[in-house]
Design an enzyme around this catalytic site. Structure first.
Site, mmCIF file in Angstrom:
data_model
loop_
_atom_site.group_PDB
_atom_site.id
_atom_site.type_symbol
_atom_site.label_atom_id
_atom_site.label_comp_id
_atom_site.label_asym_id
_atom_site.label_seq_id
_atom_site.Cartn_x
_atom_site.Cartn_y
_atom_site.Cartn_z
ATOM 1 N N ARG A 1 0.853 -1.184 0.000
ATOM 2 C CA ARG A 1 0.000 0.000 0.000
ATOM 3 C C ARG A 1 0.892 1.239 0.000
ATOM 4 O O ARG A 1 1.932 1.256 0.656
ATOM 5 C CB ARG A 1 -0.900 0.040 1.240
ATOM 6 C CG ARG A 1 -2.058 -0.946 1.234
ATOM 7 C CD ARG A 1 -3.147 -0.571 0.216
ATOM 8 N NE ARG A 1 -4.280 -1.472 0.250
ATOM 9 C CZ ARG A 1 -4.412 -2.551 -0.531
ATOM 10 N NH1 ARG A 1 -3.472 -2.853 -1.404
ATOM 11 N NH2 ARG A 1 -5.503 -3.310 -0.452
ATOM 12 N N HIS B 1 -0.914 -0.115 -9.708
ATOM 13 C CA HIS B 1 -1.566 -1.010 -8.728
ATOM 14 C C HIS B 1 -2.091 -2.290 -9.400
ATOM 15 O O HIS B 1 -3.283 -2.592 -9.334
ATOM 16 C CB HIS B 1 -2.716 -0.266 -8.015
ATOM 17 C CG HIS B 1 -3.084 -0.870 -6.691
ATOM 18 N ND1 HIS B 1 -3.353 -0.126 -5.574
ATOM 19 C CD2 HIS B 1 -3.240 -2.160 -6.304
ATOM 20 C CE1 HIS B 1 -3.652 -0.916 -4.556
ATOM 21 N NE2 HIS B 1 -3.591 -2.177 -4.983
HETATM 22 N N1 NAP Z 1 -0.663 -4.152 -4.945
HETATM 23 C C1 NAP Z 1 -1.564 -5.091 -5.034
HETATM 24 O O1 NAP Z 1 -2.048 -5.350 -6.133
HETATM 25 C C2 NAP Z 1 -1.959 -5.890 -3.810
HETATM 26 C C3 NAP Z 1 -2.729 -7.048 -3.975
HETATM 27 C C4 NAP Z 1 -3.037 -7.802 -2.861
HETATM 28 C C5 NAP Z 1 -2.610 -7.408 -1.597
HETATM 29 N N2 NAP Z 1 -1.871 -6.277 -1.453
HETATM 30 C C6 NAP Z 1 -1.398 -5.864 -0.110
HETATM 31 O O2 NAP Z 1 -0.585 -6.887 0.437
HETATM 32 C C7 NAP Z 1 -0.822 -6.947 1.828
HETATM 33 C C8 NAP Z 1 -0.371 -8.275 2.389
HETATM 34 O O3 NAP Z 1 -1.276 -9.295 1.974
HETATM 35 P P1 NAP Z 1 -1.281 -10.743 2.662
HETATM 36 O O4 NAP Z 1 -2.464 -11.455 2.128
HETATM 37 O O5 NAP Z 1 0.054 -11.371 2.554
HETATM 38 O O6 NAP Z 1 -1.528 -10.336 4.196
HETATM 39 P P2 NAP Z 1 -1.466 -11.246 5.495
HETATM 40 O O7 NAP Z 1 -1.580 -12.692 5.121
HETATM 41 O O8 NAP Z 1 -2.422 -10.670 6.474
HETATM 42 O O9 NAP Z 1 0.039 -11.029 6.039
HETATM 43 C C9 NAP Z 1 0.441 -9.835 6.619
HETATM 44 C C10 NAP Z 1 1.866 -9.998 7.135
HETATM 45 O O10 NAP Z 1 2.311 -8.745 7.649
HETATM 46 C C11 NAP Z 1 2.789 -8.925 8.980
HETATM 47 N N3 NAP Z 1 2.525 -7.734 9.785
HETATM 48 C C12 NAP Z 1 1.349 -7.101 10.017
HETATM 49 N N4 NAP Z 1 1.517 -6.061 10.846
HETATM 50 C C13 NAP Z 1 2.826 -6.037 11.164
HETATM 51 C C14 NAP Z 1 3.626 -5.210 12.004
HETATM 52 N N5 NAP Z 1 3.096 -4.194 12.706
HETATM 53 N N6 NAP Z 1 4.942 -5.485 12.102
HETATM 54 C C15 NAP Z 1 5.497 -6.519 11.433
HETATM 55 N N7 NAP Z 1 4.795 -7.353 10.615
HETATM 56 C C16 NAP Z 1 3.472 -7.099 10.495
HETATM 57 C C17 NAP Z 1 2.039 -10.107 9.521
HETATM 58 O O11 NAP Z 1 2.730 -10.651 10.633
HETATM 59 P P3 NAP Z 1 2.255 -12.016 11.352
HETATM 60 O O12 NAP Z 1 2.563 -13.126 10.370
HETATM 61 O O13 NAP Z 1 3.105 -12.076 12.560
HETATM 62 O O14 NAP Z 1 0.789 -11.870 11.616
HETATM 63 C C18 NAP Z 1 1.980 -11.010 8.288
HETATM 64 O O15 NAP Z 1 3.164 -11.756 8.196
HETATM 65 C C19 NAP Z 1 -2.324 -6.653 1.940
HETATM 66 O O16 NAP Z 1 -2.651 -6.172 3.218
HETATM 67 C C20 NAP Z 1 -2.559 -5.624 0.852
HETATM 68 O O17 NAP Z 1 -2.473 -4.331 1.386
HETATM 69 C C21 NAP Z 1 -1.532 -5.508 -2.541
#
Ligand code: NAP
Length: 312
Positions: free
Chosen positions: A227, A275
């Protein structure tokens, strides 16, 4: 069960409605799905949404759940939501492989200097460059969730050293894992190519700033595919211009669409895309949404249910 569908900013809603209705008819006969419009009676059970309006939530406060047609829920959490309304997000659903290919492309483009070869071709200049040493390009993945883990795995296939950082401890084969505020300095110090796959939450907003990016190795590269709000763009610009950072590939920006004339469009060491690093795949999203609805109907917690207090 009565369901609403709302995806105001997107095109192709008819195709989404048709795919959802077909899947629901097969898996959950009798379920009704209506496209949201203002003024509907407040007797729906759940809504399948992408970037819904505050008006939808205000008019349908009884909804038990919002099923998000994306992985990130920062926009949903920015709405005023009744405390009992559950949020369910997509987990992978075809996005992890797209993220892996996007990040590997950006990483290899930087490591193999393909931008320089593009310029050389333009100048019709035959000039082999000295290859870099792979071990000097450790890749640090911030966020080891559904997408970050797949990216870490993909990068390992090219024999780059891989580091990972998350909120809680992880143990992943071949990844040097760090966690929490205490683990961040060592993670940053060990990283030459930083990949950001964190959710945007109060704890992570602006986390890529001068103070953190300065801790990366000299001539590091930043890939932000999560993001725009995670990165302080002015700090990035200064560190690029000072030479501490070698470049960046950004798929997400503070302001989207990126305004005409913005410095990111024309900076020689920045690549931007609109994006698109991982887009929702309708067929896979529909399967996951139906699975979540079935879990809700059985009174269970769907696997993609967001912990609202932690913001992801
Ligand atoms: N650009 C695009 O087209 C696109 C598409 C899809 C998604 N995204 C973005 O990608 C993000 C990640 O997706 P995901 O499905 O992989 O999410 P997810 O499965 O919820 O994983 C989030 C990761 O971030 C870590 N995290 C969260 N808060 C943290 C903090 N304060 N300090 C350190 N680590 C932290 C979590 O730690 P833990 O493992 O310890 O919980 C987890 O490992 C989404 O939230 C979205 O914003 C972008």
């Amino acid at each position: 069960m009565k369901l609403l569908f709302s995806q105001p900013a997107a095109r192709g809603n008819d195709a989404w409605l048709a795919a959802l209705r077909a899947a629901l008819a097969a898996a959950m006969p009798g379920v009704q799905l209506d496209e949201w419009r203002p003024g509907l009676p407040p007797d729906y059970d759940a809504a399948i949404v992408w970037a819904p309006s505050q008006q939808l939530v205000d008019e349908q406060p009884q909804l038990k759940a919002l099923l998000n047609l994306g992985a990130g829920v920062d926009k949903l959490l920015a709405l005023r939501l009744p405390p009992t309304m559950a949020l369910v997000r997509l987990e992978d659903a075809g996005m992890a492989v797209q993220m892996a290919e996007y990040v590997c492309h950006a990483l290899i483009r930087f490591f193999r200097e393909f931008a320089a070869y593009d310029r050389q071709q333009h100048e019709q200049r035959w000039h082999p460059r000295r290859p870099h040493v792979r071990s000097e390009f450790p890749v640090g993945v911030m966020g080891l969730g559904a997408l970050g883990q797949r990216v870490a795995q993909a990068v390992q296939q090219f024999d780059f050293p891989v580091l990972g950082w998350s909120r809680t401890p992880h143990d992943l084969p071949g990844v040097q894992c760090f966690h929490g505020d205490g683990g961040l300095p060592d993670f940053l110090k060990g990283t030459r190519v930083l990949v950001c796959l964190l959710p945007l939450t109060p704890a992570t907003r602006g986390i890529l700033n001068r103070q953190t990016l300065e801790q990366l190795q000299l001539a590091s590269y930043v890939i932000n595919v999560a993001r725009g709000g995670l990165l302080v763009e002015d700090d990035l610009q200064q560190l690029l211009d000072e030479g501490h950072l070698a470049g960046a590939t950004l798929d997400v920006m503070q302001d989207e669409p990126l305004p005409p004339g913005h410095w990111l469009w024309t900076h020689p060491h920045v690549t931007v895309t609109p994006h698109i690093s991982a887009q929702t795949v309708r067929s896979e999203a529909v399967v996951q949404v139906v699975r979540s609805l079935q879990a809700l109907q059985r009174g269970e917690t769907p696997s993609g249910q967001v912990q609202r207090d932690r913001g992801y």
